[in-house]
Design an enzyme around this catalytic site. Structure first.
Site, mmCIF file in Angstrom:
data_model
loop_
_atom_site.group_PDB
_atom_site.id
_atom_site.type_symbol
_atom_site.label_atom_id
_atom_site.label_comp_id
_atom_site.label_asym_id
_atom_site.label_seq_id
_atom_site.Cartn_x
_atom_site.Cartn_y
_atom_site.Cartn_z
ATOM 1 N N ASP D 16 -20.300 8.761 0.431
ATOM 2 C CA ASP D 16 -19.667 8.931 -0.961
ATOM 3 C C ASP D 16 -19.872 7.721 -1.919
ATOM 4 O O ASP D 16 -20.375 8.008 -3.010
ATOM 5 C CB ASP D 16 -18.136 9.152 -0.670
ATOM 6 C CG ASP D 16 -17.912 10.461 -0.184
ATOM 7 O OD1 ASP D 16 -18.644 10.947 0.547
ATOM 8 O OD2 ASP D 16 -16.574 10.674 -0.279
ATOM 9 N N ARG D 98 -5.198 -1.870 -1.037
ATOM 10 C CA ARG D 98 -5.660 -1.864 -2.144
ATOM 11 C C ARG D 98 -5.751 -2.976 -3.241
ATOM 12 O O ARG D 98 -6.585 -3.143 -3.891
ATOM 13 C CB ARG D 98 -5.254 -0.605 -2.933
ATOM 14 C CG ARG D 98 -5.382 0.898 -2.307
ATOM 15 C CD ARG D 98 -6.468 0.816 -1.286
ATOM 16 N NE ARG D 98 -7.223 2.202 -1.073
ATOM 17 C CZ ARG D 98 -8.147 2.366 -0.345
ATOM 18 N NH1 ARG D 98 -8.862 1.210 0.158
ATOM 19 N NH2 ARG D 98 -8.308 3.505 0.276
ATOM 20 N N SER D 182 -10.233 13.186 5.214
ATOM 21 C CA SER D 182 -10.411 12.006 4.437
ATOM 22 C C SER D 182 -9.597 10.910 5.396
ATOM 23 O O SER D 182 -8.530 11.047 5.318
ATOM 24 C CB SER D 182 -10.020 12.351 3.052
ATOM 25 O OG SER D 182 -9.581 11.111 2.424
#
Lengths: 405, 405, 405, 405
Positions: D16, D98, D182
């Protein structure tokens, strides 16, 4: 009964604590150390020394301290960083002074080798809790003597009789009959309880108030102040930098002149009852407004809301006497962390009992005119962003509505 | 671009929404239904009908509703049960009207078979969010048209040019140049934004204010009101029972006369920017004080504190537009549950911009004079209980202090 | 000392409350009413009747009630609607039973004209608080007698000597020496305190546990359950609808078999000390997981988060004994309001001490596969909306970063 | 469209982000800087370098960093100090990584003079928000490119076609058809979404799980660990002091072996939808239990409860991506303030998917055996204090009950 060799007494020099002093000597045969603090209550302290000596206290056992600076710098100002208000109204004037007195009293106990402390608060009020939680937190093995909970001098008459017998001078006002208001004063406020205030449906008498003129009697012209803040604390008024307690005294003077800061309320005591109190907090009332004003342009929205969410809990802790608790300190760490950029100036208008913020600015302002403007902003803000913002915020409700009608 | 067959437009009859009406017709070729509500903004509504007809709206597509009673009864009063204040100051006058308008607009959409709704709020403000969250929550598939986010008429000049071209009458004040204040009014308040208010360090001009006299211009004598509550809601003033909206109108009149309820602040918008606004909320300011007053004697301490803890969150929900959300309803269930005994009367004093509670009473009062008294209470309260209370509350701190020094 | 004419005693029939019964007769010369409740502790109650009669209680003064259904329906289930956990771990098995016992005890006092109530909880624990707050809330003038705080039988030896002298039969286990665990059991759990648990660094002995097998001894194959909920409450297991207490008993049986629900922790008591306790809550542990499971698909996000935010406070109220307080009722109104759509089924897997949710479904589900899918969603969700959502959520931080670096 | 001269791409080396790399070159004609971080996802990073070079990235534009130590020390451990759990279950494994990636990406942008950043998160998930809020908070003027929100490669087929055309090697697993799970992995956890997990009523397949054995396949004997903490952070396991990331890796290994830390839940995403996810967090699950264990003896009750009250809000902030916000920092100041004495050791038992605390001790313990004991405490605690404690806590309820029946 005597397991108190040496007692540090919070001693005002007034009738009640003089009787306590005598009663402690009679009852516990203890050596007494008197501690009298100036926290801005506006009374001479030296007469307390003379009285103590007259009651047989050794000169080296008499402590008279000026704690005004410490009081405002380390207690009042930290509390105001949180915009602290109890039950929507009360600025905690009494509550915030108690932890300082308890701390100093314990310091003196440690210095003088005293094993006990005593205070003049009654068994019905919050102050006993505030004093004693402080004592225990700072010196866990200390003996606490609360005469009002122990003795049988519960009526005014008995107290006066005991005083007379003990040779304690009784001023005219006490003899005049009728209990006086129960009052407490320091640099932040003066409070009134008791007497006809015990009837919540009766308006307080104008003659009761001491620090403020009636709004009706205040000047007919408003007065403007420029108040400067650094990191959440007031540092100057109208350009004059002063120490915290000097600034608060100045605000009290100005507020009092304009009839600002009177409050009449029924509050909930920690010991479980409702109580009616009246308060005059002229400087604090101005300070609170101004602090919110400077925060309004320097504090991030979510930080401000977080503070607003935690404030009632923080106020409750202080009201209930938990200043020296670890949870108050943890909250303070959060509050102080938020004040880094709370610097700038605020202009307030004082008039006939009211105080309002009319202007504010800061080099650290988060107000962004280019974005906020109603005029063309030249692309600083993309109005189309709002569509996605709304749609995703609405998504959960749309799904629910679609599925459940 | 036309996937809106029929659009219900929140239509004030003013210049902006008239341009929107025309723009919707031009851009979407949709049939337009206008909805104009009286929520106490103090303007005639019939001129809106005439204008709508002139702009080609079919008579059966013109809805003009008097929502004043519903507004105060079902929105303002429930909100005041929580003593709701946003960011310590703002009484949410604009915020609380939006959910009602959204609800009525969706009802009309359902009645008329419209598939779209539209409003005149800009893409920078909170109102777009409040309208649209309401629309989506109540009719999840509705199409929302927010012209200010779509069109290119972002300057005043372009808007006026479009109006002129479309034959929309432009009043003198609009031509006079300079953007007007952005104003919003309803029975709870009138608000001002924009123009020189965009500079937070400039004081608002006296001429801006509309509903209140300046405190300096208010009567020189105070006025007292007796306000009666039942289950948290105001039901009578000075003994006269009226409907909610009539009572609020009366309070507005009295508050306005005494210069009460002006507010000048910088607030945090939900869309992420700070904004300066001025507000006049005369009646609401009185109502908030009085409601806290009646709660002070009728509400349990812990219930009162629980409400104070939740209030900022509740206020945030309303400010951000989540009236129709399930979390607001859940909080309302809690709030309403607490108001069962919030009945009685409060006396307030109005004077020169200030409102203060001076007396209160209730058949459901929790104030217990026999316990609260400073005089001998005849054993109603045992002062010795306080010792155990304090000792156990102190225990955790004593243990910590002993173990950790 | 005798100002208690008739005392309702919470009587288990065991050694301690038998000594209390005798001590009350000796000390207060009161008439005694015994109250023994079946709340699922798993003991025969009729022996309590025989013992009471033997100790001189009149038959009409002996109350033996089966409260199991009421206990689970009106106390346990409402509490589980909130996913209630104290200090991150404890399921409040003891705490939730006390309010019911207090309520029933007061009902019996009212029926029998008793002016006093008594219980067997010690002066160090939480249970005295829970009982007595209940008594006082429901019958404010009641006299409360807590023998453990009054008498001098504080050692095991003194208690046994008193029992022997009073002719109370002492079972072998009591004579065997060494204090037993302090245990409490009801349909929700069994608890253990005391003995070598008083050393938090020593692991509990395997022989102590009673309701659950050791995970090591549990079946080698997992077992699946389908649990059905309606409006937040469990209504059926594996398709079998039963009453609340029957369902909880079934869960206890299944959980016990699989070694589920053991807990060993140090908790903070309301009276100020830390205490080590061990708990077996097999059914409750399963129920909590399953209830969160059904909420995960039926509850709105913000409602779920609001509940999570309030839960610790709610748990604290129950732990501290405030079930009958107005603030607990207000919170319950909120909690119950949220459970309207909490209906559907959850599949859990039980294995060797563990319970996990593996599947769940509901006709009221808010899970929307067409939106959540990673595959093409055909426009159900517009990914571009996320940009505006993020940009406006970031706006305040961008402004701050730009202005302050 | 090209207003991005140089873009720092969070590049995994997988399919991706390789397509994204190519698409950025094609669409924006920008110079690309790739950033690949080792945060413990358990994959070789050097292949990412080779791939990047093959796709035309200049060697000086390839950044490959080992961030494992920083990740655990500065992000995971601070979060665990708060016992952070989202929606009662989720340990925030993805969320907490993150902010670190965003921070490092911005640092690289500043070093390389890049004006844009890009990531591979979709427009439906939380990660886009977490990345971008971090970007904007740290570099307010940065351009953010989120290809999944911009391009039209929304189906698996289109993506593969684009890859093929661009000469990006496609591994067998991608060709095999059917979208893969995912997944996201780092030292704290591995997560799974998508595929048949999109049906919440279907149990996850055993073959999906990667880091943990099934509890059924775990060893038949339990294993005990001694975990040592200093000021809230784990510092040693079984006496071996290691760095934070080494300790967490060790816990993962042990937890994985015993089948610990699997979770299957439906969670509420910040973008408004519900989503089903499965997680393996073996080490974190052990760490959370142990941290609560050490806090249970070292933390003051009210501090612990304050933390529990704030935790859901703190978890929400991290889940929603607000790590770099001022409100998260303010909360962290509070949390860190509480950990001063959170030192000592905890013994946990691992067995068949379960982890339980069985013993704990600390030189800073607040557990006081002399007070807590059921045996005679020699006066360390005065049981009579409890009477006053209860009576005053009950007072408000007694008054209410007396007045309102």
């Amino acid at each position: 009964m005597s397991d108190a060799n040496k007692v540090v007494l919070a001693y005002s020099g007034g009738l009640d604590t003089s009787v306590i002093l005598k009663w402690l000597q009679d009852t516990y045969q203890s050596e007494i150390v008197t501690f009298t603090a100036d926290i801005g209550q506006g009374e001479e302290l030296e007469p307390a020394r003379a009285k103590a000596i007259k009651l047989g206290i050794k000169p080296e056992n008499i402590y008279i301290d000026d704690l005004r600076e410490e009081f405002v710098r380390d207690f009042v100002f930290p509390m105001f960083r949180a915009n602290t208000v109890y039950e929507g109204e009360y600025l905690l004037g009494t509550s915030i002074a108690r932890p300082l007195i308890a701390k100093r009293q314990i310091e003196i106990a440690n210095q003088t080798g005293a094993d006990a402390v005593s205070h003049g608060a009654t068994g019905k009020g919050n102050d006993q809790v505030r004093f004693e939680l402080g004592y225990y937190a700072l010196k866990p093995g200390v003996k606490v003597i609360a005469p009002w909970r122990e003795w049988d001098l519960l009526s005014r008459e008995k107290l006066l009789a005991y005083a007379e017998k003990a040779g304690i001078p009784i001023e005219m006002k006490h003899k005049a009959g009728g209990a006086p208001y129960s009052m407490d004063a320091n640099l932040l406020h003066i409070s009134f309880e008791g007497r006809h205030l015990e009837d919540p449906k009766a308006e307080a008498e104008e003659s009761m108030w001491r620090w403020t003129v009636a709004p009706e009697a205040a000047p007919d012209a408003p007065e403007y102040l420029d108040m400067e803040f650094e990191q959440g604390d007031l540092v100057a008024i109208n350009g004059l930098r002063q120490k915290p307690h000097e600034l608060l005294a100045k605000l009290n003077e100005l507020g009092g002149k304009h009839g600002i800061g009177r409050l009449d309320l029924v509050e909930n005591r920690y010991v479980g009852m409702k109580s009616r109190g009246c308060y005059e907090t002229p400087g604090g009332t101005i300070l609170l407004k101004a602090h919110r004003g400077i925060e309004s342009i320097t504090l991030d929205r979510e930080v401000a809301h977080l503070k607003d969410n935690l404030m009632p809990r923080y106020a409750e802790l202080i009201y209930n006497g938990y200043w020296w608790s670890p949870e108050r300190r943890a909250l303070q760490a959060l509050i102080d962390n938020t004040q880094q950029y709370v610097s700038g100036w605020v202009r307030v208008k004082l008039y006939k009992g009211g105080v309002s913020v009319v202007a504010r600015d800061s080099k650290d302002t988060l107000f962004d005119q280019t974005i906020a403007t109603f005029d063309d902003d030249g692309g600083a803000y993309n109005q189309k962003d709002a569509e996605g913002f709304i749609k995703l915020n609405a998504l959960r409700m749309r799904i629910a509505s679609r599925k459940r009608g």
